[in-house]
Scaffold this motif. Structure first.
Motif, PDB file in Angstrom:
ATOM      1  N   LYS A 277       6.626  -0.162   0.380  1.00  0.00           N
ATOM      2  CA  LYS A 277       5.551  -0.823  -0.368  1.00  0.00           C
ATOM      3  C   LYS A 277       5.129  -0.054  -1.619  1.00  0.00           C
ATOM      4  CE  LYS A 277       5.151  -3.832   3.035  1.00  0.00           C
ATOM      5  NZ  LYS A 277       5.704  -5.180   2.921  1.00  0.00           N
ATOM      6  N   THR A 278       5.897   0.961  -1.991  1.00  0.00           N
ATOM      7  CA  THR A 278       5.571   1.672  -3.234  1.00  0.00           C
ATOM      8  C   THR A 278       6.548   1.270  -4.321  1.00  0.00           C
ATOM      9  OG1 THR A 278       4.592   3.559  -2.090  1.00  0.00           O
ATOM     10  CG2 THR A 278       5.343   3.934  -4.339  1.00  0.00           C
ATOM     11  N   THR A 279       5.975   0.923  -5.473  1.00  0.00           N
ATOM     12  CA  THR A 279       6.788   0.512  -6.613  1.00  0.00           C
ATOM     13  C   THR A 279       6.915   1.687  -7.574  1.00  0.00           C
ATOM     14  OG1 THR A 279       5.941  -1.733  -6.375  1.00  0.00           O
ATOM     15  CG2 THR A 279       6.935  -1.181  -8.483  1.00  0.00           C
ATOM     16  N   SER A 280       8.131   2.023  -7.904  1.00  0.00           N
ATOM     17  CA  SER A 280       8.339   3.059  -8.912  1.00  0.00           C
ATOM     18  C   SER A 280       9.628   2.710  -9.649  1.00  0.00           C
ATOM     19  CB  SER A 280       8.409   4.447  -8.266  1.00  0.00           C
ATOM     20  OG  SER A 280       9.456   4.511  -7.322  1.00  0.00           O
TER      21      SER A 280
ATOM     22  N   PRO B  25       2.577   8.914  -4.207  1.00  0.00           N
ATOM     23  CA  PRO B  25       2.190   7.504  -4.319  1.00  0.00           C
ATOM     24  C   PRO B  25       0.736   7.256  -3.910  1.00  0.00           C
ATOM     25  CG  PRO B  25       3.698   7.835  -2.470  1.00  0.00           C
ATOM     26  CD  PRO B  25       3.598   9.145  -3.180  1.00  0.00           C
ATOM     27  N   PHE B  26       0.161   8.182  -3.181  1.00  0.00           N
ATOM     28  CA  PHE B  26      -1.246   8.041  -2.789  1.00  0.00           C
ATOM     29  C   PHE B  26      -2.135   8.928  -3.659  1.00  0.00           C
ATOM     30  CE2 PHE B  26       0.666   7.032   1.462  1.00  0.00           C
ATOM     31  CZ  PHE B  26       0.324   5.691   1.419  1.00  0.00           C
TER      32      PHE B  26
ATOM     33  N   THR C 271       8.394  10.583   1.438  1.00  0.00           N
ATOM     34  CA  THR C 271       7.285  10.674   0.476  1.00  0.00           C
ATOM     35  C   THR C 271       6.449  11.949   0.626  1.00  0.00           C
ATOM     36  OG1 THR C 271       6.020   9.164   1.878  1.00  0.00           O
ATOM     37  CG2 THR C 271       7.039   8.225  -0.082  1.00  0.00           C
TER      38      THR C 271
ATOM     39  N   VAL D 228       5.530   3.396   3.472  1.00  0.00           N
ATOM     40  CA  VAL D 228       5.123   3.893   2.150  1.00  0.00           C
ATOM     41  C   VAL D 228       6.250   3.670   1.137  1.00  0.00           C
ATOM     42  CG1 VAL D 228       4.182   5.832   0.857  1.00  0.00           C
ATOM     43  CG2 VAL D 228       3.709   5.637   3.305  1.00  0.00           C
TER      44      VAL D 228
ATOM     45  N   ILE E  43       0.856   0.007   9.463  1.00  0.00           N
ATOM     46  CA  ILE E  43       0.503  -1.138   8.624  1.00  0.00           C
ATOM     47  C   ILE E  43       0.483  -2.416   9.446  1.00  0.00           C
ATOM     48  CG2 ILE E  43       1.423  -2.653   6.827  1.00  0.00           C
ATOM     49  CD1 ILE E  43       1.966  -0.277   5.149  1.00  0.00           C
TER      50      ILE E  43
ATOM     51  N   LYS F 180       3.389   4.728 -10.526  1.00  0.00           N
ATOM     52  CA  LYS F 180       3.670   4.532  -9.103  1.00  0.00           C
ATOM     53  C   LYS F 180       2.550   3.669  -8.554  1.00  0.00           C
ATOM     54  CE  LYS F 180       6.702   8.026  -7.258  1.00  0.00           C
ATOM     55  NZ  LYS F 180       6.870   9.323  -6.643  1.00  0.00           N
ATOM     56  N   ILE F 181       2.934   2.621  -7.842  1.00  0.00           N
ATOM     57  CA  ILE F 181       1.931   1.719  -7.276  1.00  0.00           C
ATOM     58  C   ILE F 181       2.233   1.561  -5.800  1.00  0.00           C
ATOM     59  CG2 ILE F 181       0.891  -0.575  -7.425  1.00  0.00           C
ATOM     60  CD1 ILE F 181       2.590  -0.549 -10.264  1.00  0.00           C
ATOM     61  N   SER F 182       1.273   1.924  -4.977  1.00  0.00           N
ATOM     62  CA  SER F 182       1.501   1.857  -3.539  1.00  0.00           C
ATOM     63  C   SER F 182       0.533   0.860  -2.920  1.00  0.00           C
ATOM     64  CB  SER F 182       1.311   3.243  -2.935  1.00  0.00           C
ATOM     65  OG  SER F 182       1.945   3.289  -1.697  1.00  0.00           O
ATOM     66  N   ASP F 183       1.080  -0.142  -2.262  1.00  0.00           N
ATOM     67  CA  ASP F 183       0.234  -1.170  -1.657  1.00  0.00           C
ATOM     68  C   ASP F 183       0.074  -0.902  -0.172  1.00  0.00           C
ATOM     69  OD1 ASP F 183       0.124  -2.579  -4.106  1.00  0.00           O
ATOM     70  OD2 ASP F 183       2.128  -3.357  -3.704  1.00  0.00           O
ATOM     71  N   VAL F 184      -1.163  -0.800   0.257  1.00  0.00           N
ATOM     72  CA  VAL F 184      -1.422  -0.599   1.671  1.00  0.00           C
ATOM     73  C   VAL F 184      -2.065  -1.866   2.195  1.00  0.00           C
ATOM     74  CG1 VAL F 184      -2.487   0.856   3.404  1.00  0.00           C
ATOM     75  CG2 VAL F 184      -1.802   1.837   1.227  1.00  0.00           C
ATOM     76  N   ILE F 185      -1.276  -2.627   2.943  1.00  0.00           N
ATOM     77  CA  ILE F 185      -1.771  -3.909   3.423  1.00  0.00           C
ATOM     78  C   ILE F 185      -2.150  -3.756   4.879  1.00  0.00           C
ATOM     79  CG2 ILE F 185      -1.198  -6.333   3.750  1.00  0.00           C
ATOM     80  CD1 ILE F 185       0.933  -5.838   1.491  1.00  0.00           C
TER      81      ILE F 185
ATOM     82  N   MET G 264      10.949  -1.522 -12.509  1.00  0.00           N
ATOM     83  CA  MET G 264      10.039  -1.151 -11.438  1.00  0.00           C
ATOM     84  C   MET G 264      10.468  -1.910 -10.179  1.00  0.00           C
ATOM     85  SD  MET G 264       7.758   0.972 -12.613  1.00  0.00           S
ATOM     86  CE  MET G 264       6.287   0.899 -11.587  1.00  0.00           C
TER      87      MET G 264
ATOM     88  N   TYR H  97       3.888  14.613  -1.955  1.00  0.00           N
ATOM     89  CA  TYR H  97       2.535  15.133  -1.668  1.00  0.00           C
ATOM     90  C   TYR H  97       2.544  16.652  -1.826  1.00  0.00           C
ATOM     91  CZ  TYR H  97       2.652  10.732   1.070  1.00  0.00           C
ATOM     92  OH  TYR H  97       2.849   9.453   1.505  1.00  0.00           O
TER      93      TYR H  97
ATOM     94  N   PRO I 210      -1.671  13.485   0.799  1.00  0.00           N
ATOM     95  CA  PRO I 210      -1.891  14.724   0.046  1.00  0.00           C
ATOM     96  C   PRO I 210      -3.164  15.429   0.510  1.00  0.00           C
ATOM     97  CG  PRO I 210      -1.649  12.833  -1.447  1.00  0.00           C
ATOM     98  CD  PRO I 210      -1.540  12.307  -0.058  1.00  0.00           C
TER      99      PRO I 210
END
Lengths: 601, 203
Positions: free
Chosen positions: A173-176, B65-66, A258, A170, A117, B37-42, A12, A262, A334
């Protein structure tokens, strides 16, 4: 691109880590750049995980890119890392590299902060693709971020061009999951094809005047960059990274990044052209999709650039007329696609009146001390891009002018000369901003005989992006004590008449120093020292508390702008001002704002 | 019934350890073989800004991701103003786990904006979804600072609610946090399981 058979490991990763992995697999030798949310961590990961790669945080983005360009000319694959706002600083360097001969692949990883952000004004790096006629790639997830990184270097060398890899907040900061070859051995190659590499000005002069010449002194300067880009556009119709998924004949979507996912989630039946190379465009694929469907949409984060470029090909698409860009939408979700393209989609609305959160400085931040003194004495000042810019927000109102990074010194100088130096409009700047470009403002201020005052906040790092090293830090990738630059020494060498260094937590000293500098008849610099509380985890003193019997709720302590001071509703409905004991660092700044001696520790 | 996956929003303010929470949970679901899938919105500001993590696990590849509003199975929140920000996204049978901890918004502190007129805890309880409220004041313990470790308390709470193996979860905690914090984290985790256990028994 890698097929499923070549990987031996699955991990990941967020987009930043995946890009760093891609840099390693591409055999990058040199990485240089400047921190900027959301892409700062690309450098952090590269440095920590792949020490084989030379890394540096440069003084600013322009310098970073120039370092990478030099390394590329030396024949080695080189990487520049920055955010789009930083590329504005480096744009001149990119213009110089665009269209010139490329030896070792040259790739810029640039972070677009979609969705704000970190709060910068919304920028779109793809404009540089259009302006300089260079390719832009955009991944849709971490796997692709790694794979496209490798591809970007191949394109850079094959088509002799700098390449931009656009990553968004996005992606970053998205883990996949990322599949990769764990046993991959790092290989650096030296590719010296061109003996010279000049900016377009020199090349085009020779190419147009000496057209058709075969003299080697002339032909070595030829680089037909427009032909290269045409060839790339043509070949991009066969690239794996551009994928045409023909399904339903009703709705077709051209998308990238990304938003591709969506679209796949909200419109699973739609025909989709997913672009990995967003500039130049694969014309054949676009026209094939256009012929296949009744309605063709373009769904892209950021500005309407794909849309414009597609329309320029003579293809009619629906974009911003259905999905208005600004100020209605900062980035796609989305939900937005469902609302517009799915009939009878249920509408969900957030609860009204939930209070918003303005940004707040960390408790104990040295910037709070400066903001407090400026406000207390009604000193007009310009802020820079630094954690201190939080003092511009309406809950603090310490500054009246703030623009880009490194600007405050020149802004104050401009103000003061326009006002004939009848008032002293002060510049506040962080150590990062000072070294980045602020130092130019200071040199300018001196030799143009300005009497302005500059407050330089030295917190020993670039705090806003998480504490990266600057020229005056006592740490860093290539740090040696003897090479550390000293702000006071540099100011003295530049010719500042009055320089004082003061500890931020010595409130009275700081107040006196700022007042003295402001009233001085000469130019002056006040260097305010205190390491960043968050980065250096400064030890906490006993937290302060408010004696409710003495508190008259004048709220002067709240105006300090500290995160720890809160207005709370007590059980009987009355309001109490309290200090959050878990957050307070015991710096005692708030007690200087209280006339009633209600704040104790 | 086989769990095919869930959409979880983890919310709170900066400094509450949301990223650690999602990191620990992701390791658990990875071990179970799920796609994630983990999306962090800081949010803006290093401390005290709103933070949300969109956490999706599924037995099929995760696309967006959302999480779309209306598709959220669980809201797990460490700060109650942030809980309110996410309630509208829950499915009809979605569940809320919320701390009553509150960090007053700057806009309210400085009277740029009025606070909500009613109790936020009551608003959460009144939502049409099933809600589980954890009041850190009630569960204060001399063994650890619950305000600072609400993330791990909530992890224990959530694991108990889902009927997951605490042994495995604790093992993940052990492997993931620096050694000097391991014991404190395990105490917090167990506290969370106890609070959940008592609450579930009473329903």
């Amino acid at each position: 691109m890698k097929t499923g058979n070549e990987f031996t490991a699955v991990k990941m990763m967020n987009g930043n880590e995946a890009v760093a992995r891609g840099a390693f697999e591409a055999g990058v030798k040199v990485a240089a750049g400047f921190p900027g949310t959301p892409s700062t961590e690309v450098m952090d990961y590269t440095q920590h995980k792949y020490p084989e790669i030379y890394c540096e945080w440069s003084t600013n983005e322009k310098v970073g890119l120039e370092v990478a360009i030099g390394a590329s000319f030396a024949g080695y694959r080189s990487l520049a890392i920055m955010k789009t706002v930083g590329l504005h600083v480096a744009a001149d360097a990119l213009g110089g590299a665009a269209g010139s001969q490329i030896n070792g692949g040259l790739v810029l990883v640039v972070g677009d902060d979609v969705g704000r952000i970190a709060g910068d004004d919304y920028n779109d790096v793809r404009h540089y693709g259009n302006m300089f006629n260079i390719p832009v790639l955009e991944p849709s997830d971490s796997q692709e971020a790694k794979d496209l990184m490798v591809k970007a270097f191949e394109i850079s060398e094959e088509y002799s061009t700098p390449v931009i890899l656009k990553i968004t907040s996005v992606i970053c900061k998205t883990t996949s999951k990322v599949e990769y070859d764990e046993d991959y051995t790092y290989q650096v190659k030296c590719r010296e094809i061109y003996p010279v590499s000049f900016s377009k000005v020199i090349m085009t002069t020779i190419m147009t005047k000496a057209k058709g010449s075969e003299h080697p002194k002339l032909t070595k300067c030829f680089n037909d960059f427009t032909a290269n880009m045409k060839r790339l556009a043509q070949n991009s119709n066969d690239f794996d990274m551009n994928r045409l998924e023909l399904n339903d004949k009703k709705i077709g979507v051209i998308t990238a990044g990304t938003p591709y996912y969506y679209v796949k989630e909200v419109l699973p039946e739609a025909s989709v052209l997913k672009l990995g190379l967003v500039m130049p465009l694969p014309e054949k694929m676009i026209k094939e999709l256009a012929e296949h469907v009744d309605e063709l949409y373009v769904i892209e984060d950021g500005h309407d650039l794909l849309e414009k470029n597609i329309k320029d090909l003579g293809v009619s698409v629906i974009g911003k007329e259905l999905f208005p860009k600004f100020p209605d939408m900062m980035r796609f979700t989305p939900d937005v696609i469902e609302e517009k393209l799915v009939p009878n989609a249920p509408k969900r609305t957030p609860i009204e009146g939930v209070p918003f959160r303005l940004p707040v400085s960390c408790a104990g931040c040295s910037h709070l001390f400066i903001s407090q003194i400026l406000r207390k004495h009604k000193i007009k000042a310009a802020a820079d891009v630094t954690c201190g810019l939080i003092g511009c927000f309406p809950h603090m109102e310490s500054y009246s002018l703030q623009k880009c990074m490194g600007s405050s010194i020149a802004l104050a100088h401009g103000y003061n000369i326009a006002k004939d130096h009848k008032e002293n409009f002060v510049a506040m700047i962080g150590d990062g901003g000072f070294w980045a470009t602020g130092i130019n403002g200071l040199m300018n201020l001196i030799f143009n005989d300005s009497k302005s005052t500059v407050i330089i906040v030295d917190n020993s790092c670039l705090a806003m992006t998480g504490g990266q090293n600057v020229a005056s830090s006592e740490f860093g990738f290539n740090y040696k004590p003897e090479n550390k630059l000293d702000i006071a020494t540099v100011c003295e060498a530049i010719g500042v008449k009055d320089i004082v260094t003061v500890d931020a937590y010595e409130f009275d000293d700081l107040e006196k120093s700022i007042l003295n500098a402001v009233s001085a008849e000469t130019n002056s610099v006040v260097i305010v020292k205190k390491p960043c509380v968050t980065k250096f985890k400064l030890p906490k003193e006993t937290p302060s508390y408010i004696d409710q019997d003495k508190c008259v709720k004048c709220r002067k302590c709240i105006d300090v702008g500290c995160l720890a001071i809160e207005s709370k509703k007590a059980e009987d409905g009355s309001v109490e001002i309290v200090i959050n004991q878990d957050i307070c660092t015991g710096c005692r700044l708030c007690s200087t704002a209280c006339k009633f001696e209600a704040i104790k520790s | 019934m086989q769990d095919t996956g869930k959409n979880i929003i983890i919310a709170g303010v900066g400094g509450q350890g949301i990223l650690l929470f999602s990191n620990l949970l992701s390791k658990f679901y990875m071990k179970l073989g799920y796609e994630l899938k983990i999306s962090d919105v800081i949010g803006l500001g290093q401390r005290g800004g709103g933070v949300e993590s969109h956490f999706r696990y599924s037995d099929k590849p995760v696309l967006s991701p959302f999480i779309k509003a209306g598709d959220v199975d669980y809201v797990i929140s460490f700060e109650q103003t942030e809980t309110l920000r996410h309630l509208h996204g829950l499915k009809e049978d979605g569940v809320v786990f919320s701390s009553t901890y509150e960090l007053t918004s700057t806009s309210v502190n400085t009277r740029l904006q009025k606070d909500l007129p009613e109790s936020k805890t009551e608003m959460i309880k009144r939502s049409e979804n099933e809600t589980f409220i954890v009041d850190p004041e009630v569960h204060k313990s001399p063994d650890f600072n619950i305000n600072k470790m609400m993330n791990v308390v909530m992890l224990g709470y959530y694991a108990e609610f889902r009927g997951y193996s605490h042994e495995e979860m604790i093992q993940i905690v052990r492997e993931s946090v620096p050694e000097k914090f391991v014991e404190g984290n395990i105490i917090a985790y167990k506290k969370g399981t106890e609070i959940a256990n008592a609450e579930l028994a009473s329903r």
